[in-house]
Design an enzyme around this catalytic site. Structure first.
Site, PDB file in Angstrom:
ATOM      1  N   ARG A  36       0.825  -1.219   0.000  1.00 39.54           N
ATOM      2  CA  ARG A  36       0.000   0.000   0.000  1.00 39.54           C
ATOM      3  C   ARG A  36       0.857   1.266   0.000  1.00 39.54           C
ATOM      4  O   ARG A  36       0.475   2.275  -0.587  1.00 39.54           O
ATOM      5  CB  ARG A  36      -0.946   0.002   1.200  1.00 39.54           C
ATOM      6  CG  ARG A  36      -2.069  -0.991   0.991  1.00 39.54           C
ATOM      7  CD  ARG A  36      -3.083  -0.936   2.100  1.00 39.54           C
ATOM      8  NE  ARG A  36      -4.223  -1.752   1.757  1.00 39.54           N
ATOM      9  CZ  ARG A  36      -5.013  -2.344   2.633  1.00 39.54           C
ATOM     10  NH1 ARG A  36      -4.785  -2.200   3.926  1.00 39.54           N
ATOM     11  NH2 ARG A  36      -6.029  -3.056   2.235  1.00 39.54           N
ATOM     12  N   LYS A 197     -22.182 -15.491   0.642  1.00 37.39           N
ATOM     13  CA  LYS A 197     -23.630 -15.333   0.753  1.00 37.39           C
ATOM     14  C   LYS A 197     -24.245 -14.491  -0.345  1.00 37.39           C
ATOM     15  O   LYS A 197     -23.672 -13.487  -0.755  1.00 37.39           O
ATOM     16  CB  LYS A 197     -23.944 -14.647   2.077  1.00 37.39           C
ATOM     17  CG  LYS A 197     -23.557 -15.430   3.294  1.00 37.39           C
ATOM     18  CD  LYS A 197     -24.154 -14.699   4.477  1.00 37.39           C
ATOM     19  CE  LYS A 197     -23.559 -15.111   5.778  1.00 37.39           C
ATOM     20  NZ  LYS A 197     -23.640 -13.991   6.734  1.00 37.39           N
ATOM     21  N   GLY A 351      -9.516  -7.768  -2.149  1.00 38.67           N
ATOM     22  CA  GLY A 351      -9.727  -8.851  -1.196  1.00 38.67           C
ATOM     23  C   GLY A 351      -9.305 -10.212  -1.700  1.00 38.67           C
ATOM     24  O   GLY A 351      -8.204 -10.382  -2.233  1.00 38.67           O
ATOM     25  N   GLY A 374     -13.982  -3.478  -0.087  1.00 37.00           N
ATOM     26  CA  GLY A 374     -15.316  -2.950   0.190  1.00 37.00           C
ATOM     27  C   GLY A 374     -15.691  -1.848  -0.776  1.00 37.00           C
ATOM     28  O   GLY A 374     -16.818  -1.788  -1.286  1.00 37.00           O
TER      29      GLY A 374
HETATM   30  P1  AMP Z   1     -17.080 -12.951   0.414  1.00 36.88           P
HETATM   31  O1  AMP Z   1     -16.419 -12.236   1.556  1.00 36.88           O
HETATM   32  O2  AMP Z   1     -18.566 -12.834   0.409  1.00 36.88           O
HETATM   33  O3  AMP Z   1     -16.447 -12.663  -0.914  1.00 36.88           O
HETATM   34  O4  AMP Z   1     -16.862 -14.502   0.700  1.00 36.88           O
HETATM   35  C1  AMP Z   1     -15.601 -15.059   0.783  1.00 36.88           C
HETATM   36  C2  AMP Z   1     -15.726 -16.328   1.555  1.00 36.88           C
HETATM   37  O5  AMP Z   1     -16.624 -17.201   0.891  1.00 36.88           O
HETATM   38  C3  AMP Z   1     -14.437 -17.063   1.682  1.00 36.88           C
HETATM   39  O6  AMP Z   1     -14.053 -17.048   3.035  1.00 36.88           O
HETATM   40  C4  AMP Z   1     -14.767 -18.471   1.218  1.00 36.88           C
HETATM   41  O7  AMP Z   1     -14.251 -19.474   2.076  1.00 36.88           O
HETATM   42  C5  AMP Z   1     -16.282 -18.490   1.282  1.00 36.88           C
HETATM   43  N1  AMP Z   1     -16.849 -19.517   0.404  1.00 36.88           N
HETATM   44  C6  AMP Z   1     -16.688 -19.660  -0.924  1.00 36.88           C
HETATM   45  N2  AMP Z   1     -17.297 -20.759  -1.358  1.00 36.88           N
HETATM   46  C7  AMP Z   1     -17.883 -21.351  -0.299  1.00 36.88           C
HETATM   47  C8  AMP Z   1     -18.664 -22.525  -0.115  1.00 36.88           C
HETATM   48  N3  AMP Z   1     -18.950 -23.324  -1.110  1.00 36.88           N
HETATM   49  N4  AMP Z   1     -19.091 -22.802   1.143  1.00 36.88           N
HETATM   50  C9  AMP Z   1     -18.773 -21.987   2.179  1.00 36.88           C
HETATM   51  N5  AMP Z   1     -18.052 -20.874   2.067  1.00 36.88           N
HETATM   52  C10 AMP Z   1     -17.603 -20.541   0.840  1.00 36.88           C
END
Ligand code: AMP
Length: 394
Positions: A36, A197, A351, A374
């Protein structure tokens, strides 16, 4: 279009520059990754070469409005001095006597750093008095901290009410590359959205569905969509209260002629750990008691097919539990496929996806790796970011 640093007359002027120096440190305060700081150099060097008097500021960690040596920016001043090959003076406070006296004695082409702006509780409240006090250090303001551009704080937004302003090179590139992709993309335009999610990504999906030709959905989110299609998902992560929404999104994609690409096969496990025994099953056959943790080989081939002619690609979020090495294959393969695309604009949201690109050694092959997780997500949602909105138009 926003004013950029090159639009300002900076010679002989005190310029307050908001950087993102929120760097990781070990227990002894040593900086463990100075990326950074290095990324901020372009704007800082431009200002120094054009004889500005540069006053740098940033937050570091979460000192919660209190002075705490653990979150001091002193190690950053030291690293900056090494990288710039000149002394970057360090103030003992944020906007106290030390900061003011250093700022007023600063000469053309010199630089200083004030203490962690979050030492003052008013920073995160975007308190107008604090913004005014920060502004009183300088005559011009440049925001180059994309990582905090989605926050309306004093140093990222409020201060621009009191000073002529511009964006630095980092934010300019974010606006130029991501803005163009969203407004006027070269087609086919493919977005890849992964992550845990659906609820975290609803606004991004809704915004992108109006713009892309294909939308690849992977990761934990897939299973809520499977459920919407009437499939069984075993113990996979699934948001039952979002199944209706997933149905609506599937219908909207069909209505708009957007190809919504879901995994056709999945790596499944019975136990959520790196060493769990796994098998590959088709998306119609996830057994009871098993959960999906990665996309399978047929899905990777499908991704390759969808992406092969893409001219613009935006990627945000892993397509599996990539923290477990054994289930990082899908995510690593996406990174590899993007690195092999010819003549496509490839944009990586910050990220996890940026980490996968870096781990694979593909950073140089990407058009743009966003410097804010973010913030880039909010940009892709079509939101107006306060740290950019506050800057004067060119
Ligand atoms: P996000 O912060 O919403 O981009 O989510 C990232 C997280 O999603 C990571 O920590 C991954 O481990 C999780 N992730 C991705 N695929 C899966 C899955 N099939 N089941 C559970 N967690 C998941």
């Amino acid at each position: 279009m926003k004013k950029s640093v090159e639009d300002l007359e900076v010679a002989g002027k005190r310029v307050l520059v908001r950087c993102d120096f929120n760097v990781p440190q070990d227990e002894d305060g040593n900086i463990t990754d100075d990326r950074r700081i290095r990324e901020a150099l372009k704007t800082i060097k431009y200002l120094l070469e054009h004889k500005a008097r540069v006053i740098l500021c940033s937050h570091l960690g979460r000192p919660k409005g209190e002075v705490n040596p653990k979150y001091s920016l002193k190690p950053v001043a030291k690293r900056l001095s090494e990288l710039l090959n000149m002394e970057v003076k360090m103030a003992d406070d944020v906007i106290g006597e030390s900061a003011h006296s250093l700022a007023s004695s600063l000469q053309d082409g010199e630089a200083m750093l004030i203490e962690n702006v979050r030492y003052d509780a008013r920073e995160e409240k975007n308190d107008p008095e604090f913004s005014k006090e920060l502004a009183s250090l300088a005559e011009l303001y440049v925001n180059d901290a994309f990582g905090t551009a989605h926050r309306a704080h004093s140093s990222t937004a409020g201060v621009a009410d009191y000073l002529p302003s511009a964006v630095g090179y980092l934010i300019k590139k974010e606006i130029d590359v991501m803005g163009k992709a969203l407004e006027n993309p070269e087609r086919p335009f493919v977005a890849i959205l992964g992550g845990k999610k659906v609820s975290d990504k609803i606004s991004v999906i809704e915004n992108l569905i109006d713009k892309v030709d294909s939308l690849i959905i992977g990761g934990g989110m897939s299973y809520t969509f499977f459920k919407a299609q009437g499939k069984e998902v075993g113990t996979s992560i699934c948001e039952l209260d979002k199944v209706e929404l997933a149905k609506e999104l599937l219908a909207k994609a069909a209505e708009k002629g957007v190809k919504l690409v879901l995994p056709v096969d999945n790596v499944v496990v019975q136990e959520f750990s790196n060493d769990a025994a796994s098998k590959v099953v088709s998306s119609n056959e996830i057994p009871e008691g098993w959960q999906g943790v990665d996309v399978g080989p047929k899905t990777i081939e499908l991704y390759r097919e969808v992406l092969k002619d893409a001219k613009t690609v935006v990627w945000n979020g892993p397509v599996g539990v990539f923290e477990f090495d054994n289930f990082a294959k899908g995510t690593n393969e996406v990174a590899k496929i993007l690195s092999e695309l010819d003549g496509a604009t490839t944009i990586i949201g910050g990220g996890d996806s940026a980490a996968a690109i870096e781990k694979g050694g593909y950073s140089d092959k990407m058009t743009h790796i966003s410097t804010g997780g973010g913030a880039s997500l909010e940009f892709l949602e079509g939101k107006i970011l306060p740290g950019i909105d506050c800057i004067q138009d060119a």
